[in-house]
Design a protein around this motif. Structure first.
Motif, PDB file in Angstrom:
ATOM      1  N   PHE A  40       0.837  -1.201   0.000  1.00 44.45           N
ATOM      2  CA  PHE A  40       0.000   0.000   0.000  1.00 44.45           C
ATOM      3  C   PHE A  40       0.873   1.253   0.000  1.00 44.45           C
ATOM      4  O   PHE A  40       0.609   2.211  -0.742  1.00 44.45           O
ATOM      5  CB  PHE A  40      -0.916  -0.007   1.223  1.00 44.45           C
ATOM      6  N   GLN A  41       1.899   1.259   0.833  1.00 45.52           N
ATOM      7  CA  GLN A  41       2.759   2.447   0.945  1.00 45.52           C
ATOM      8  C   GLN A  41       3.434   2.769  -0.380  1.00 45.52           C
ATOM      9  O   GLN A  41       3.461   3.923  -0.806  1.00 45.52           O
ATOM     10  CB  GLN A  41       3.815   2.188   2.036  1.00 45.52           C
ATOM     11  N   ARG A  42       3.947   1.764  -1.070  1.00 42.84           N
ATOM     12  CA  ARG A  42       4.645   2.012  -2.328  1.00 42.84           C
ATOM     13  C   ARG A  42       3.675   2.479  -3.419  1.00 42.84           C
ATOM     14  O   ARG A  42       3.984   3.398  -4.184  1.00 42.84           O
ATOM     15  CB  ARG A  42       5.386   0.741  -2.769  1.00 42.84           C
ATOM     16  N   ILE A  43       2.516   1.841  -3.481  1.00 44.73           N
ATOM     17  CA  ILE A  43       1.524   2.251  -4.488  1.00 44.73           C
ATOM     18  C   ILE A  43       1.050   3.671  -4.215  1.00 44.73           C
ATOM     19  O   ILE A  43       0.978   4.509  -5.123  1.00 44.73           O
ATOM     20  CB  ILE A  43       0.332   1.273  -4.491  1.00 44.73           C
ATOM     21  N   ALA A  44       0.710   3.955  -2.943  1.00 37.13           N
ATOM     22  CA  ALA A  44       0.196   5.279  -2.593  1.00 37.13           C
ATOM     23  C   ALA A  44       1.233   6.359  -2.867  1.00 37.13           C
ATOM     24  O   ALA A  44       0.904   7.434  -3.389  1.00 37.13           O
ATOM     25  CB  ALA A  44      -0.222   5.299  -1.119  1.00 37.13           C
ATOM     26  N   SER A  45       2.497   6.105  -2.518  1.00 41.05           N
ATOM     27  CA  SER A  45       3.548   7.091  -2.740  1.00 41.05           C
ATOM     28  C   SER A  45       3.692   7.422  -4.221  1.00 41.05           C
ATOM     29  O   SER A  45       3.758   8.592  -4.620  1.00 41.05           O
ATOM     30  CB  SER A  45       4.865   6.571  -2.162  1.00 41.05           C
ATOM     31  N   ARG A  46       3.733   6.379  -5.070  1.00 44.47           N
ATOM     32  CA  ARG A  46       3.888   6.603  -6.508  1.00 44.47           C
ATOM     33  C   ARG A  46       2.642   7.245  -7.113  1.00 44.47           C
ATOM     34  O   ARG A  46       2.744   8.104  -8.006  1.00 44.47           O
ATOM     35  CB  ARG A  46       4.186   5.271  -7.190  1.00 44.47           C
ATOM     36  N   ALA A  47       1.462   6.861  -6.614  1.00 46.15           N
ATOM     37  CA  ALA A  47       0.226   7.423  -7.157  1.00 46.15           C
ATOM     38  C   ALA A  47       0.086   8.894  -6.797  1.00 46.15           C
ATOM     39  O   ALA A  47      -0.340   9.716  -7.632  1.00 46.15           O
ATOM     40  CB  ALA A  47      -0.975   6.633  -6.643  1.00 46.15           C
ATOM     41  N   LEU A  48       0.418   9.261  -5.576  1.00 42.62           N
ATOM     42  CA  LEU A  48       0.341  10.669  -5.171  1.00 42.62           C
ATOM     43  C   LEU A  48       1.301  11.521  -5.994  1.00 42.62           C
ATOM     44  O   LEU A  48       0.985  12.660  -6.358  1.00 42.62           O
ATOM     45  CB  LEU A  48       0.663  10.796  -3.681  1.00 42.62           C
ATOM     46  N   GLU A  49       2.463  10.961  -6.300  1.00 43.99           N
ATOM     47  CA  GLU A  49       3.409  11.689  -7.135  1.00 43.99           C
ATOM     48  C   GLU A  49       2.869  11.843  -8.554  1.00 43.99           C
ATOM     49  O   GLU A  49       2.958  12.923  -9.151  1.00 43.99           O
ATOM     50  CB  GLU A  49       4.742  10.949  -7.156  1.00 43.99           C
ATOM     51  N   TYR A  50       2.292  10.779  -9.103  1.00 45.93           N
ATOM     52  CA  TYR A  50       1.742  10.863 -10.459  1.00 45.93           C
ATOM     53  C   TYR A  50       0.578  11.860 -10.529  1.00 45.93           C
ATOM     54  O   TYR A  50       0.464  12.643 -11.484  1.00 45.93           O
ATOM     55  CB  TYR A  50       1.262   9.478 -10.911  1.00 45.93           C
ATOM     56  N   LEU A  51      -0.260  11.856  -9.497  1.00 45.72           N
ATOM     57  CA  LEU A  51      -1.422  12.745  -9.472  1.00 45.72           C
ATOM     58  C   LEU A  51      -1.062  14.171  -9.076  1.00 45.72           C
ATOM     59  O   LEU A  51      -1.926  15.052  -9.085  1.00 45.72           O
ATOM     60  CB  LEU A  51      -2.480  12.195  -8.508  1.00 45.72           C
ATOM     61  N   GLN A  52       0.216  14.375  -8.721  1.00 42.83           N
ATOM     62  CA  GLN A  52       0.713  15.704  -8.361  1.00 42.83           C
ATOM     63  C   GLN A  52      -0.090  16.308  -7.208  1.00 42.83           C
ATOM     64  O   GLN A  52      -0.555  17.444  -7.257  1.00 42.83           O
ATOM     65  CB  GLN A  52       0.702  16.635  -9.570  1.00 42.83           C
ATOM     66  N   VAL A  53      -0.261  15.508  -6.160  1.00 42.22           N
ATOM     67  CA  VAL A  53      -1.019  15.937  -4.991  1.00 42.22           C
ATOM     68  C   VAL A  53      -0.105  16.717  -4.051  1.00 42.22           C
ATOM     69  O   VAL A  53       1.008  16.282  -3.746  1.00 42.22           O
ATOM     70  CB  VAL A  53      -1.625  14.728  -4.261  1.00 42.22           C
ATOM     71  N   VAL A  54      -0.580  17.855  -3.602  1.00 44.61           N
ATOM     72  CA  VAL A  54       0.177  18.685  -2.661  1.00 44.61           C
ATOM     73  C   VAL A  54       0.195  17.995  -1.298  1.00 44.61           C
ATOM     74  O   VAL A  54      -0.839  17.478  -0.849  1.00 44.61           O
ATOM     75  CB  VAL A  54      -0.456  20.080  -2.545  1.00 44.61           C
ATOM     76  N   PRO A  55       1.347  17.918  -0.612  1.00 44.58           N
ATOM     77  CA  PRO A  55       1.414  17.266   0.697  1.00 44.58           C
ATOM     78  C   PRO A  55       0.366  17.798   1.661  1.00 44.58           C
ATOM     79  O   PRO A  55       0.004  18.983   1.646  1.00 44.58           O
ATOM     80  CB  PRO A  55       2.830  17.591   1.178  1.00 44.58           C
ATOM     81  N   ASP A  56      -0.120  16.923   2.521  1.00 43.45           N
ATOM     82  CA  ASP A  56      -1.217  17.243   3.422  1.00 43.45           C
ATOM     83  C   ASP A  56      -0.713  17.993   4.648  1.00 43.45           C
ATOM     84  O   ASP A  56       0.471  17.932   4.999  1.00 43.45           O
ATOM     85  CB  ASP A  56      -1.897  15.943   3.853  1.00 43.45           C
ATOM     86  N   ALA A  57      -1.656  18.667   5.296  1.00 44.94           N
ATOM     87  CA  ALA A  57      -1.327  19.361   6.549  1.00 44.94           C
ATOM     88  C   ALA A  57      -1.319  18.341   7.683  1.00 44.94           C
ATOM     89  O   ALA A  57      -1.746  17.206   7.530  1.00 44.94           O
ATOM     90  CB  ALA A  57      -2.356  20.454   6.823  1.00 44.94           C
ATOM     91  N   GLU A  58      -0.838  18.793   8.853  1.00 48.03           N
ATOM     92  CA  GLU A  58      -0.781  17.891   9.999  1.00 48.03           C
ATOM     93  C   GLU A  58      -2.182  17.538  10.469  1.00 48.03           C
ATOM     94  O   GLU A  58      -3.113  18.334  10.362  1.00 48.03           O
ATOM     95  CB  GLU A  58      -0.012  18.538  11.150  1.00 48.03           C
ATOM     96  N   THR A  59      -2.325  16.368  11.011  1.00 47.56           N
ATOM     97  CA  THR A  59      -3.615  15.904  11.507  1.00 47.56           C
ATOM     98  C   THR A  59      -3.916  16.569  12.839  1.00 47.56           C
ATOM     99  O   THR A  59      -3.058  16.654  13.714  1.00 47.56           O
ATOM    100  CB  THR A  59      -3.589  14.382  11.702  1.00 47.56           C
ATOM    101  N   PRO A  60      -5.160  17.057  13.032  1.00 48.18           N
ATOM    102  CA  PRO A  60      -5.531  17.663  14.318  1.00 48.18           C
ATOM    103  C   PRO A  60      -5.378  16.662  15.453  1.00 48.18           C
ATOM    104  O   PRO A  60      -5.483  15.445  15.241  1.00 48.18           O
ATOM    105  CB  PRO A  60      -7.000  18.038  14.111  1.00 48.18           C
ATOM    106  N   PRO A  61      -5.105  17.148  16.682  1.00 49.06           N
ATOM    107  CA  PRO A  61      -4.931  16.227  17.813  1.00 49.06           C
ATOM    108  C   PRO A  61      -6.230  15.498  18.128  1.00 49.06           C
ATOM    109  O   PRO A  61      -7.320  15.997  17.888  1.00 49.06           O
ATOM    110  CB  PRO A  61      -4.520  17.157  18.961  1.00 49.06           C
ATOM    111  N   LEU A  62      -6.071  14.280  18.608  1.00 48.02           N
ATOM    112  CA  LEU A  62      -7.218  13.459  18.984  1.00 48.02           C
ATOM    113  C   LEU A  62      -7.491  13.605  20.472  1.00 48.02           C
ATOM    114  O   LEU A  62      -6.603  13.959  21.252  1.00 48.02           O
ATOM    115  CB  LEU A  62      -6.923  11.997  18.665  1.00 48.02           C
ATOM    116  N   PRO A  63      -8.738  13.325  20.877  1.00 49.49           N
ATOM    117  CA  PRO A  63      -9.036  13.362  22.315  1.00 49.49           C
ATOM    118  C   PRO A  63      -8.156  12.388  23.072  1.00 49.49           C
ATOM    119  O   PRO A  63      -7.823  11.307  22.574  1.00 49.49           O
ATOM    120  CB  PRO A  63     -10.513  12.929  22.372  1.00 49.49           C
TER     121      PRO A  63
END
Length: 741
Positions: free
Chosen positions: A707-730
């Motif tokens: 999953f990690q390898r596919i997702a990494s390559r797919a995000l690069e191909y789709l030219q997705v801007v890196p995500d922001a940090e996840t909000p803290p959880l309770p």
């Protein structure tokens, strides 16, 4: 000297008198005086013979009868001509056209299958089909077989045997569909040479009579004459028609297809060599098309394949066959009585229309990434099967779909195992394991029974409910709902499900689509959808079939079987604000006339609220972060929401071998499902392996790295801007307002 008008005592015969009159008619026409000499009594002709009034009246009467008869004949001929020219004009013109016209069927090409951007996955290639009538070159069968086998990569001995069998084939004529048994003896049918009697039976299976055939090929001329004498006596068959049919059957040759899809170059070489050997009869070519898959085994199980008639048998080829198949054309050529063409330009009777092109939602670069990374899993872990599916949760479009093992539709030798050619993503069902927990607990969040901070005691890894033990992989104590997802606690999931209750849990899971086919296919804006009819439903028992343990087992992915696509559909609600979009595979169909039909994305269901989904997403991001079970699925600079799953495989009972149905202790389905970026998903991806036999066997060890390898390559191909940090959880043990309710 006056002439006497009296009649002589003796008169010649009537025939003699008539001949005399006919001889003198020209003279009588020129000289009319003798007619006036005795108008009432009679007259004497130039030779002194008397032409009486009675005779004259008889001739005139006969002339009138003859004239009337000729008039009737003329009227009859005229009526017949009118009938031929007017009443039956169409019939005779049609009959004449049939006799003088030959028709040629023009086969256009089948539509192509392409990806979203027009990359070809299945196309038609122009080829030739080679046919032979071995009886026409019977003396040179070994030579023809040798020439063809050399150019077509066939076995010469086997091809020669086929030729000899075809040359020896006997065609038969049917004389009767059924005659009584007594009729055979009564008419001594056995005396007819070449007769064949085949018994028939009635509905109860009792002998009823015979079907009668004639095999005339090896009959001598004397025996044929005997058949022409005896058969019309025994059967209601016209002798002339029988003779024509016997001659036609004797001259008939069996034609066999030597090979279909022969390249034009090979066909030209074979024809040239045969002509050089003096063989000009008995071999012919027909222009044809052959299905070709440019990428060989890539996505083969989804694409499917065609049969010898270029009709779809499985996969997309079968699903969209009504769009892909072409409309044959018809061309007419007028010929004279000797078979020579009357004009060089044939006339078009029916226009040939190419099949429509089908554009999938698949994106070829994404598909290639799935195939390459799944191949790594296949080589490393050696599972029985492996799958990877990527979906756009905002539309329901399938972006990529791969499975191993595969076959090559261009090489029919790889298709000997029918199971290898199946699209198991649609057909195979599994206990999903822990990837089910996110769906179940999102229902708990939506119902307000608990919140992310609600705590459950996980009993140090072992809990007995209704006299049945339930275990966790680690001895957990108090865990919040978010941590139950992060640590994949079976006990925590079961306790939260009990709080929701059987009826509400069952209703939520039905809303997520479990137990029903997803309806994957083509959804045009106008008209009925075209979907895979053989898609599996899975096994999701009705509520009245639940026992006391079901509520604690189904929410954690046991006791329910699910096709992978069904699980992907359920998870799409978690990646799309609670809405499930109808999954579809065909983006558009482009017809030969240039018109285009597009699939229309549509909302299928909204099983949970957007707020519940937002909470579950925050919990799922913890799975891929430190302390979670799916850290090997994390992607640098992106937040990934996902879940690991390791489901035990159910062993079917086999009473003959004394095997009872049970969960295997050493056979698992290892999965990871997730979406990225977590806050604004561009795709939802499921990776699954059935019964990995080498290396790890868990979802975390087998599926998460892929999953990690596919997702990494797919995000690069789709030219997705890196995500922001996840909000803290309770924090742990911090109850929310929902939990207090």
């Amino acid at each position: 000297m006056s002439q006497s008008c009296s009649t002589p005592a003796s008169q010649p015969s009537f025939a003699g008198r008539l001949r005399g009159v006919l001889r003198k008619l020209p003279d009588l026409w020129q000289d009319s005086q003798p007619w006036k000499a005795c108008p009432k009594q009679g007259r004497e002709d130039m030779d002194g013979k008397v032409f009486t009034t009675k005779m004259r009246g008889g001739l005139m009467a006969r002339g009138k009868v003859l004239g009337f008869f000729l008039f009737l004949v003329l009227v009859a001929l005229l009526c017949h001509l009118i009938q031929l020219q007017l009443a039956q004009e169409g019939y005779y013109q049609g009959h004449a056209r049939r006799l003088s016209t030959s028709f040629t069927i023009e086969t256009p090409k089948r539509g192509s299958i392409l990806d979203l951007n027009g990359n070809k996955f299945a196309v038609d290639q122009a080829t030739k089909d080679l046919y032979a009538e071995p009886r026409r070159f019977q003396e040179k069968i070994p030579l023809v077989a040798k020439i063809m086998a050399r150019h077509l990569n066939l076995d010469a001995a086997q091809l020669e045997k086929r030729f000899r069998d075809a040359a020896a084939h006997e065609f038969v004529m049917k004389l009767s569909d059924g005659i009584p048994m007594d009729y055979v003896k009564e008419h001594s049918l056995g005396r007819i040479p070449g007769i064949i009697l085949r018994p028939t039976r009635d509905a109860q299976g009792r002998p009823a009579g015979f079907k009668v055939y004639l095999s005339p090929r090896k009959l001598s001329r004397e025996k044929v004459d005997l058949c022409l004498q005896l058969i019309p006596e025994c059967f209601d068959i016209n002798r002339v028609e029988l003779k024509a049919n016997i001659q036609k059957t004797q001259e008939r040759c069996q034609e066999i297809a030597v090979k279909r899809g022969v390249s034009r170059e090979d066909a030209d070489r074979i024809l040239k060599e045969l002509e050089g050997a003096g063989i000009r009869r008995g071999v012919r070519y027909l222009d044809s098309w052959i299905r070709f898959y440019p990428r060989n085994s890539e996505m083969a199980n989804l694409l499917g394949y065609t049969n010898s008639e270029n009709r779809g048998v499985s996969g997309i080829e079968a699903l969209m066959d009504s769009y892909l198949k072409p409309t044959p054309g018809k061309i007419a050529l007028q010929k004279d009585h000797q078979g020579n063409p009357l004009s060089k330009a044939p006339s078009l009777v029916k226009q040939a229309v190419d099949g429509s092109d089908v554009y999938l939602t698949i994106q070829e670069p994404i598909q290639r990434i799935l195939e390459e990374e799944l191949a790594v899993l296949w080589e490393k872990n050696r599972p029985d099967r492996a799958f990877a599916i990527m979906l756009d949760p905002s539309t329901g479009a399938i972006m990529g779909l791969a499975q191993f093992p595969q076959f090559n539709p261009n090489d029919r030798s790889t298709m000997e195992d029918p199971d290898l050619c199946q699209n198991h993503i649609l057909l195979q069902c599994y206990d999903p394991g822990s990837i089910m927990k996110a769906v179940s607990l999102s229902a708990v969040l939506d119902a307000g029974v608990a919140d992310l901070g609600t705590v459950k005691d996980c009993e140090k890894g072992r809990w007995t409910y209704n006299r049945k033990a339930l275990r966790d992989s680690h001895p957990y104590e108090d865990l919040t709902l978010a941590q139950v997802i992060q640590k994949s606690s079976n006990i925590g999931t079961a306790k939260f499900a009990l709080d929701l209750g059987e009826e509400r849990m069952y209703g939520y899971l039905r809303d997520f689509g479990f137990g029903k086919p997803t309806g994957l296919g083509f959804y045009p804006a106008q008209g009925a959808p075209v979907v895979f009819r053989q898609e599996a439903r899975g096994m999701f028992r009705a509520l009245h079939q639940w026992d006391s343990l079901t509520i604690t087992r189904v929410p954690m992915g046991q006791g329910i079987t699910v096709p992978l696509l069904q699980m992907l559909q359920a998870w799409s609600a978690l990646a799309n604000h609670g809405e499930i979009m109808q999954p579809y595979l065909v983006d558009r169909v482009q017809h030969a006339d240039g018109t285009v039909e597009y699939s229309q994305p549509r909302v299928k269901a909204t099983p949970v609220s957007a707020s519940a989904v937002e909470k579950m997403t925050r919990a799922l991001t913890m799975v891929t972060q430190k302390g979670g079970t799916g850290t090997r699925a994390s992607v640098k600079n992106f937040t990934v929401a996902g879940k690991t799953g390791t489901g035990q495989m159910w062993i079917q009972p086999d009473l003959a071998k004394g095997i009872r149905g049970h969960y295997a202790e050493n056979q698992f389905v290892a999965s990871f499902i997730g979406f990225a970026p977590a806050s604004r998903p561009r795709f939802l991806l499921l990776v699954s392996a059935e019964n990995p036999t080498t290396g790890a066997h868990t979802g975390a060890g087998v599926a998460a790295p892929v999953f990690q390898r596919i997702a990494s390559r797919a995000l690069e191909y789709l030219q997705v801007v890196p995500d922001a940090e996840t909000p803290p959880l309770p924090g742990k043990g911090t109850p929310s307002s929902t939990a207090r309710r």
